[in-house]
Enzyme design. Structure first.
Site, PDB file in Angstrom:
ATOM      1  N   ILE A   7      37.251  38.888  20.754  1.00 28.97           N
ATOM      2  CA  ILE A   7      38.122  39.600  19.788  1.00 28.97           C
ATOM      3  C   ILE A   7      38.389  38.613  18.540  1.00 28.97           C
ATOM      4  CG2 ILE A   7      39.422  40.971  21.192  1.00 28.97           C
ATOM      5  CD1 ILE A   7      41.578  39.140  21.051  1.00 28.97           C
ATOM      6  N   TYR A  29       7.551  33.394  24.419  1.00 26.71           N
ATOM      7  CA  TYR A  29       7.096  32.897  22.902  1.00 26.71           C
ATOM      8  C   TYR A  29       6.032  33.581  22.299  1.00 26.71           C
ATOM      9  CZ  TYR A  29       9.599  28.819  25.173  1.00 26.71           C
ATOM     10  OH  TYR A  29      10.589  27.938  25.854  1.00 26.71           O
ATOM     11  N   THR A  80      40.767  35.419  18.754  1.00 22.46           N
ATOM     12  CA  THR A  80      40.064  34.507  19.577  1.00 22.46           C
ATOM     13  C   THR A  80      39.009  33.583  19.043  1.00 22.46           C
ATOM     14  OG1 THR A  80      40.937  35.797  21.336  1.00 22.46           O
ATOM     15  CG2 THR A  80      39.156  33.832  21.895  1.00 22.46           C
ATOM     16  N   ASP A 111      24.630  26.928  17.795  1.00 24.28           N
ATOM     17  CA  ASP A 111      24.167  27.911  18.323  1.00 24.28           C
ATOM     18  C   ASP A 111      25.635  28.501  19.477  1.00 24.28           C
ATOM     19  OD1 ASP A 111      22.974  30.098  19.447  1.00 24.28           O
ATOM     20  OD2 ASP A 111      21.396  28.766  20.080  1.00 24.28           O
ATOM     21  N   LYS A 122      27.230  31.474  19.367  1.00 23.41           N
ATOM     22  CA  LYS A 122      27.008  32.724  19.970  1.00 23.41           C
ATOM     23  C   LYS A 122      28.386  33.215  20.170  1.00 23.41           C
ATOM     24  CE  LYS A 122      22.268  32.848  21.615  1.00 23.41           C
ATOM     25  NZ  LYS A 122      22.056  31.300  21.693  1.00 23.41           N
ATOM     26  N   THR A 125      22.270  22.886  17.460  1.00 25.81           N
ATOM     27  CA  THR A 125      22.660  22.382  18.386  1.00 25.81           C
ATOM     28  C   THR A 125      23.328  23.436  19.575  1.00 25.81           C
ATOM     29  OG1 THR A 125      24.735  22.174  17.251  1.00 25.81           O
ATOM     30  CG2 THR A 125      23.387  20.124  17.313  1.00 25.81           C
ATOM     31  N   HIS A 126      23.749  22.912  20.757  1.00 21.86           N
ATOM     32  CA  HIS A 126      24.498  23.598  21.770  1.00 21.86           C
ATOM     33  C   HIS A 126      25.547  22.444  22.146  1.00 21.86           C
ATOM     34  CE1 HIS A 126      22.785  27.388  22.557  1.00 21.86           C
ATOM     35  NE2 HIS A 126      21.514  27.034  22.767  1.00 21.86           N
TER      36      HIS A 126
HETATM   37  O1  6AU Z   1      12.202  26.771  22.234  1.00 24.48           O
HETATM   38  P1  6AU Z   1      12.952  26.850  23.653  1.00 24.48           P
HETATM   39  O2  6AU Z   1      12.812  28.037  24.291  1.00 24.48           O
HETATM   40  O3  6AU Z   1      13.253  25.705  24.246  1.00 24.48           O
HETATM   41  O4  6AU Z   1      14.745  27.293  23.069  1.00 24.48           O
HETATM   42  C1  6AU Z   1      15.196  28.097  22.328  1.00 24.48           C
HETATM   43  C2  6AU Z   1      16.357  28.131  21.748  1.00 24.48           C
HETATM   44  C3  6AU Z   1      17.494  27.927  22.935  1.00 24.48           C
HETATM   45  C4  6AU Z   1      18.284  29.329  23.072  1.00 24.48           C
HETATM   46  O5  6AU Z   1      19.336  29.389  23.313  1.00 24.48           O
HETATM   47  C5  6AU Z   1      18.206  29.922  21.471  1.00 24.48           C
HETATM   48  O6  6AU Z   1      16.796  29.089  21.060  1.00 24.48           O
HETATM   49  N1  6AU Z   1      17.720  31.437  21.375  1.00 24.48           N
HETATM   50  C6  6AU Z   1      18.486  32.115  20.370  1.00 24.48           C
HETATM   51  C7  6AU Z   1      19.353  31.455  19.511  1.00 24.48           C
HETATM   52  C8  6AU Z   1      18.949  30.496  18.712  1.00 24.48           C
HETATM   53  O7  6AU Z   1      20.461  32.358  19.373  1.00 24.48           O
HETATM   54  C9  6AU Z   1      18.452  33.436  20.685  1.00 24.48           C
HETATM   55  C10 6AU Z   1      17.249  34.100  21.180  1.00 24.48           C
HETATM   56  O8  6AU Z   1      17.102  35.357  21.219  1.00 24.48           O
HETATM   57  N2  6AU Z   1      16.502  33.356  21.989  1.00 24.48           N
HETATM   58  C11 6AU Z   1      16.794  31.850  21.879  1.00 24.48           C
HETATM   59  O9  6AU Z   1      15.864  31.232  22.970  1.00 24.48           O
HETATM   60  O10 6AU Z   1      18.466  27.057  22.405  1.00 24.48           O
END
Ligand code: 6AU
Length: 412
Positions: free
Chosen positions: A106, A365, A109, A100, A102, A66-67
């Site tokens: 510090i 991709y 926080t 997710d 990220k 999730t985000h």
């Molecule tokens: O398959 P997509 O491209 O529609 O979505 C990829 C998902 C998104 C990004 O925020 C995440 O993966 N992501 C991440 C993560 C998981 O941390 C790292 C990264 O290098 N690339 C990336 O796309 O939710």
């Protein structure tokens, strides 16, 4: 992937026996059970869509990513809100929730962002991730916060199971008033206890005022978790009445592990369902380090990636593994889990070895075959490849089959 690491030839069932983190061991077992190494990146925009998607695609996946901050209508109620509903779907279908987020800041926080605020990510997300550009201490800070959280939920859940203290279900809305009222009750209680003692009667609890003050310091969260457990035990709704200070005080004297790892539970029918063949996920929280990214021109250097590997080895009881573009297991006893985004399949019938187009915004991709078979990742993360399909559940199945096939081929 310079040398072929032993984990690349081991089954997930085998790796479940030696992984350092309890949640990683659980995840490997789940993968083996569901024959799935697929994570759905549920990047939709409303809570309604998110829950519907999780329910439909749940059978094909082992991780739902999730985000939460891109979801409108996210309900923050810890008992009946979006996090709790996702947790119920995770139990029903057998998947882990990966927020997710990220994290990068510090240590102090990130501790607060992880455990508090509106979202209280730690309550509903089994896994989250961090970019450690801020330094390795941030990982230690998050690990400490997670350990404290686990201690607290164990402690408090047991408290409720033992005593059955009625508590309010409106903690968030009435936090301030709640604390104020509780303080007044405690003062009254201490006063009454003092009077009873004066009259030669035993007080309700010998350390009532002291322990109640401790209880207040523990803030509202533990009582909320205790309320959820209480509801499940008694099969009825919490009625909103205040808890008896006497009973709360009495049980906060002892610490025992919780009987169940269940943290959030909604009251709707069917929310009790648990995926057959495996127990519920353990009450542990895990971190993935963002070691490499899928985006074009990513500024993460090999030195940064190596620092992630070192941080993971230093915090094996909290760091499950990496979000990376390849396997980073290198030392003989490394057994970290790897999840890789930037995964797509060409439309059915098209050449799977052809060049895959990016999204025009930097995303790149690769196919599950390449990511799992050649790069050595364990779990592929797929977002738009599934969500934008005409039929997401059947497209998820197509990804699951391809990624699993690539894993089986890797073992051979
Ligand atoms: O398959 P997509 O491209 O529609 O979505 C990829 C998902 C998104 C990004 O925020 C995440 O993966 N992501 C991440 C993560 C998981 O941390 C790292 C990264 O290098 N690339 C990336 O796309 O939710």
């Amino acid at each position: 992937m310079a040398d072929r690491h032993a984990t690349l030839s081991q089954t997930f069932a085998e790796r479940a026996k030696t992984a350092a983190h309890p949640l990683t061991r659980y995840l490997f077992r789940l993968m083996d059970l569901k024959a799935s190494n697929l994570c759905l990146s549920a990047d939709v925009t409303t809570a309604r869509e998110l829950l519907a998607l999780a329910d439909k695609v749940g059978p094909s996946i082992v991780v739902l990513k999730t985000h939460y901050d891109l979801i409108s209508g996210w309900d923050y109620n810890p008992q009946t809100g979006t996090g709790a509903k996702l947790a119920a779907l995770a139990r029903k279908h057998g998947f882990l929730i990966f927020e997710d987020r990220k994290f990068v800041d510090i240590g102090k926080t990130v501790q607060m962002q992880y455990t508090a605020g509106t979202a209280r990510i730690i309550d509903w997300a089994h896994i989250t991730n961090a970019n450690i550009d801020a330094g390795k201490d941030m990982v230690r800070a998050m690990a400490e916060a997670a350990a404290k959280w686990k201690e607290r939920i164990n402690y408090e859940v047991k408290t409720c199971v033992t005593v059955g203290t009625p508590v309010s279900d409106q903690f968030d809305e009435a936090d301030e008033a709640d604390e104020q009222q509780q303080q007044e009750e405690e003062e009254e209680q201490a006063h009454a206890g003092g009077q009873a003692q004066g009259q030669g009667q035993a007080p309700a609890s010998s350390s009532s005022a002291h322990a109640s003050a401790q209880q207040r310091d523990d803030k509202r969260e533990p009582r909320r978790l205790a309320a959820q457990e209480q509801q499940s035990k008694e099969g009825k709704d919490v009625d909103g009445r205040k808890g008896s200070i006497v009973s709360i005080t009495t049980v906060t004297q002892s610490f025992e592990p919780a009987d169940s790892p269940r943290l959030s539970k909604t009251h709707e029918q069917g929310d009790d369902a648990v995926f057959p063949g495996i127990e519920e996920a353990p009450a542990d929280r895990g971190l993935l380090l963002l070691a490499q990214m899928s985006s074009k021109g990513c500024l993460m250097t090999p030195a940064y990636t190596q620092a992630c590997v070192e941080a993971a080895r230093e915090h094996k009881s909290f760091v499950m593994g990496f979000v990376a573009q390849q396997s980073l297991n290198a030392a003989p006893d490394d057994n970290f889990v790897h999840m890789t985004p930037g995964c797509k399949l060409p439309p059915p019938g098209e050449d799977e070895n052809g060049q895959l187009e990016g999204d025009g915004l930097g995303q790149q991709y690769n196919t599950p075959d390449k990511l799992v078979g050649v790069c050595g990742t364990d779990i592929v993360i797929v977002g738009r490849g599934i969500i934008s399909a005409a039929d997401p559940p059947s497209e998820a199945e197509r990804y699951r089959r391809k990624a699993w096939k690539a894993y089986l081929a890797r073992l051979a």
